[in-house]
Design an enzyme around this catalytic site. Structure first.
Site, PDB file in Angstrom:
ATOM      1  N   ASP A 123      -9.386   5.587  10.348  1.00  0.00           N
ATOM      2  CA  ASP A 123     -10.300   4.573   9.831  1.00  0.00           C
ATOM      3  C   ASP A 123     -10.313   3.313  10.695  1.00  0.00           C
ATOM      4  O   ASP A 123     -11.219   2.489  10.566  1.00  0.00           O
ATOM      5  CB  ASP A 123      -9.892   4.211   8.391  1.00  0.00           C
ATOM      6  N   ASP A 138      10.869   2.972   6.498  1.00  0.00           N
ATOM      7  CA  ASP A 138      10.568   1.547   6.643  1.00  0.00           C
ATOM      8  C   ASP A 138      11.800   0.864   7.229  1.00  0.00           C
ATOM      9  O   ASP A 138      12.946   1.211   6.871  1.00  0.00           O
ATOM     10  CB  ASP A 138      10.223   0.919   5.283  1.00  0.00           C
ATOM     11  N   ILE A 140       0.825  -1.207   0.000  1.00  0.00           N
ATOM     12  CA  ILE A 140       0.000   0.000   0.000  1.00  0.00           C
ATOM     13  C   ILE A 140       0.858   1.255   0.000  1.00  0.00           C
ATOM     14  O   ILE A 140       0.645   2.180  -0.792  1.00  0.00           O
ATOM     15  CB  ILE A 140      -0.955  -0.001   1.210  1.00  0.00           C
ATOM     16  N   GLU A 184     -13.193  -1.875  18.183  1.00  0.00           N
ATOM     17  CA  GLU A 184     -14.194  -1.584  17.167  1.00  0.00           C
ATOM     18  C   GLU A 184     -15.466  -2.385  17.428  1.00  0.00           C
ATOM     19  O   GLU A 184     -15.398  -3.503  17.950  1.00  0.00           O
ATOM     20  CB  GLU A 184     -13.648  -1.914  15.771  1.00  0.00           C
ATOM     21  N   HIS A 233     -13.683   1.743   9.499  1.00  0.00           N
ATOM     22  CA  HIS A 233     -12.814   0.669   8.982  1.00  0.00           C
ATOM     23  C   HIS A 233     -13.245   0.275   7.559  1.00  0.00           C
ATOM     24  O   HIS A 233     -13.492  -0.898   7.266  1.00  0.00           O
ATOM     25  CB  HIS A 233     -12.863  -0.558   9.904  1.00  0.00           C
ATOM     26  N   ILE A 234     -13.259   1.255   6.685  1.00  0.00           N
ATOM     27  CA  ILE A 234     -13.727   1.023   5.314  1.00  0.00           C
ATOM     28  C   ILE A 234     -12.641   1.281   4.278  1.00  0.00           C
ATOM     29  O   ILE A 234     -12.935   1.386   3.083  1.00  0.00           O
ATOM     30  CB  ILE A 234     -14.957   1.905   5.004  1.00  0.00           C
ATOM     31  N   GLY A 235     -11.387   1.379   4.714  1.00  0.00           N
ATOM     32  CA  GLY A 235     -10.313   1.673   3.769  1.00  0.00           C
ATOM     33  C   GLY A 235     -10.290   0.728   2.579  1.00  0.00           C
ATOM     34  O   GLY A 235     -10.081   1.138   1.440  1.00  0.00           O
ATOM     35  N   GLY A 236     -10.505  -0.553   2.830  1.00  0.00           N
ATOM     36  CA  GLY A 236     -10.509  -1.538   1.744  1.00  0.00           C
ATOM     37  C   GLY A 236     -11.903  -1.980   1.364  1.00  0.00           C
ATOM     38  O   GLY A 236     -12.072  -2.946   0.622  1.00  0.00           O
TER      39      GLY A 236
END
Length: 640
Positions: free
Chosen positions: A495, A412, A393, A500, A523-526
């Site tokens: 998100d 990273d 991503i 949750e 939690h709708i990123g994907g």
């Protein structure tokens, strides 16, 4: 699923044709073909289907129903030819994939039907069954080539005809009747067959299924089950219809459909299950599919008596006890790339909205306030995006951000291939000090808990933006709330959350609620239709490749072995602890039973060994039992 079969001493299997050998009732299909050519005959379709159902359920006599159906239809020889072509494409899936058992055992499999040789013979010939092994009626045609009736001299045209026809065969040994209709059950009930299987792959008739006693009569959801139960040599791979698949959390219909089309027994659950509910549900389950809200714990695994594989229909696997799965030989798969584009697009959309203060302006508009002002609103072009986590991503986000004209820097821990003009920073603090927007894309491993807290927010530029679409527990929510409330941050988008709601009906609570220029999403990123479709397809394909041929490509905990389809051979799959002596024991068993090895693979990781052996002929059950008993064995399967 091609292989050689040999069972000369086993029972003769007699299969019904309509809705057993084929997926459909042939005369019903013929009626549909005729009505399609002549819409005025549409009423005939309903009449034919009604007569079929009444005869199959035993409500009217078979002889009467047969004669009346032919007289309604009056098909020509050309109509029969069209019907044959349709039926060839509607052979029952589990029967078609076992074609080899018919060609290898002529005479051990017979077809019986109240239908007609004229269309049955050419259809069953597709699987190598000769016409001499078909018991069926014959049509009577007039001089114009139109069928006007049935040959009444044939016992199959009369009530009880199947019983008489099977008896007239004069076969020795056990005779097994397989069919979906009441007349098929009567073959057993009348003493002409030793055993009966109510075949339900295509249709389940309550009266027939209800007559099954589980002793000499059984329900079979596929032909695989019949072959398995009748013990044909070499046919010891567990029938697909007896393998249970449990899919939780609204997995995309494409994923569900993939398992059902392959013949697996699939159960779906709309939401997530808590530990106690999952413990109850997972018993007897062979394959589990879940998303991010269901936790597969050690306690659950201890009750998973049949579990072979787990599919995470999402990116992360932190909700799964991977060590526990490995210890029990349970393969775990995920979908690491399928929702990448959806998440990346959302990050860019959130960045634009926060930079323009759109969340607050939208709320004001809903309250009747008109605030047309450019103060504090900026373009994203020329701004610096700092990405924490440059995986699938993060790296794709860098490409899209550059297309928006942004400068991209990233941090990273691992060496990654840098895409476009992005620049890697080896110091997180240095990256935070330069970024106008910080977007988090790290995994959910436990050591990442609260990795981004007060210290990290303090090192960010004043009036920067913060976005988290990765994992909820990686951010200290209290610290984020303080950074927003103090105006250290200009805005944020979140998100994912440490806690949750389990379902859409449960309430959401957070200290972040009500803060300025803050976008909260559930939690709708994907969660786009495209992403969920891709995840459903990818994860189910990985699981099916493992189930159908033993392929472990993309498994997160198994040694990776890419395998071809099982064709013309038998395959043993042996998963074991990575200890010395296993290969020697397996090869000794191969030699003991004189099995010719066509191919052999061994792959190991730190704790597991995976051996795949392809052999070229059938094998006794004793060989399987000895392979299962090899020291260190975790899981063993055979496929053909």
């Amino acid at each position: 699923m091609n292989a050689s079969f040999s069972a000369p001493n086993h029972a003769t299997l007699v299969l019904d044709f309509d809705s057993t050998f084929t997926q459909v009732e042939a005369l019903d299909v013929l009626a549909e073909l005729l009505s399609a050519a002549d819409p005025a005959r549409q009423a005939d379709v309903a009449g034919i289907k009604a007569l079929t159902d009444q005869a199959m359920s035993g409500e009217i006599s078979f002889a009467d129903a047969l004669q009346r159906r032919v007289q309604i239809l009056k098909p020509t020889r050309e109509d029969i030819a069209s019907l044959i072509e349709v039926l060839k494409g509607r052979i029952t899936a589990s029967i078609e994939r076992n074609k080899a058992v018919f060609t290898a055992n002529p005479g051990k499999f017979r077809i019986i039907s109240g239908g007609f040789h004229e269309f049955i013979d050419p259809v069953v010939a597709e699987l190598g069954i000769e016409a001499e092994y078909v018991l069926a009626n014959r049509l009577l045609f007039n001089a114009d080539g139109v069928a006007t009736g049935v040959d009444q001299a044939n016992s199959l045209s009369q009530d009880g005809g199947k019983i008489a026809a099977v008896r007239q065969l004069g076969l020795s040994g056990d005779i097994v009747m397989i069919g979906d209709g009441w007349t098929d059950y009567e073959v057993y009930q009348g003493g002409a067959a030793t055993r009966f299987y109510a075949f339900t792959e295509n249709v389940a008739r309550p009266r027939v299924v209800g007559a099954v006693d589980g002793v000499s009569t059984h329900v079979a959801a596929s032909f695989d089950e019949v072959l398995h139960a009748e013990g044909y040599e070499g046919r010891y791979s567990f029938p697909r219809s007896m393998l249970k698949v449990l899919l939780l959390e609204n997995i995309h219909p494409d994923g569900i459909r993939a398992f059902r089309e392959e013949g697996y027994d699939v159960t779906t659950v709309k939401g997530a299950l808590d530990e106690d509910a999952l413990i109850e549900a997972i018993q007897g389950v062979h394959v589990l599919g879940l998303r991010s809200k269901t936790n597969l714990t050690k306690k659950v695994l201890d009750h998973a008596d049949k579990l072979m594989a787990v599919g995470a229909f999402c990116i992360g696997t932190n909700q799964i006890d991977l060590k526990g799965c490995s210890e029990k030989g349970i393969a775990v798969f995920n979908a690491p790339y399928s929702n990448t584009r959806s998440v990346v697009e959302m990050v860019m959309g959130l960045t634009v909205m926060l930079t323009r203060s759109i969340p607050d302006k939208s709320v004001a508009m809903h309250q009747g306030k008109w605030d047309k002002s450019a103060t504090g609103a900026h373009e994203v072009r020329g701004k610096t995006l700092g990405i924490i986590g440059y995986g699938a991503i993060g790296s794709q986000l860098s490409i899209l951000a550059e297309a928006f004209g942004m400068r991209v820097i990233y941090y990273d821990l691992a060496e990654k291939l840098t895409l476009g003009n992005a620049r890697r920073y080896r110091s997180l603090d240095a990256m935070l000090a330069e970024a106008d927007v910080v977007s988090l894309h790290v995994d959910g491993r436990p050591e990442n808990k609260n990795m981004f807290g007060a210290a990290q927010f303090a090192r960010m530029k004043d009036n920067a933006l913060f976005i988290n679409l990765s994992r909820g527990h990686v951010v200290d929510i209290d610290a984020l709330a303080k950074a927003l409330d103090s105006s250290k941050l200009y805005g944020a988008a979140v998100d994912v959350f440490p806690e949750e709601p389990r379902t859409n009906d449960d309430p959401f609570e957070s200290k972040l609620m009500g803060l300025k220029n803050l976008i909260l999403t559930p939690h709708i990123g994907g969660s786009t239709e495209e992403a969920q479709e891709a995840i459903g397809q990818f994860a189910s394909e990985r699981l099916l490749n493992f189930l159908n041929r033993g392929d472990t490509t993309f498994s997160v905990n198994m040694p990776h072995v890419q395998l071809s389809e099982v064709q013309g051979r038998h395959r043993f799959l042996h998963l074991h602890q990575n200890v010395p002596g296993v290969m020697a024991a397996i090869n000794a068993i191969m030699a003991k039973y004189d099995l010719n090895v066509l191919a052999q693979h061994l792959k190991t990781n730190e704790s597991l060994g995976y051996v795949i052996v392809d052999v070229d002929r059938g094998y006794p059950k004793e060989a399987l039992e000895e392979l299962k008993a090899v020291g260190g064995t975790l899981k063993f399967r055979s496929l053909i």
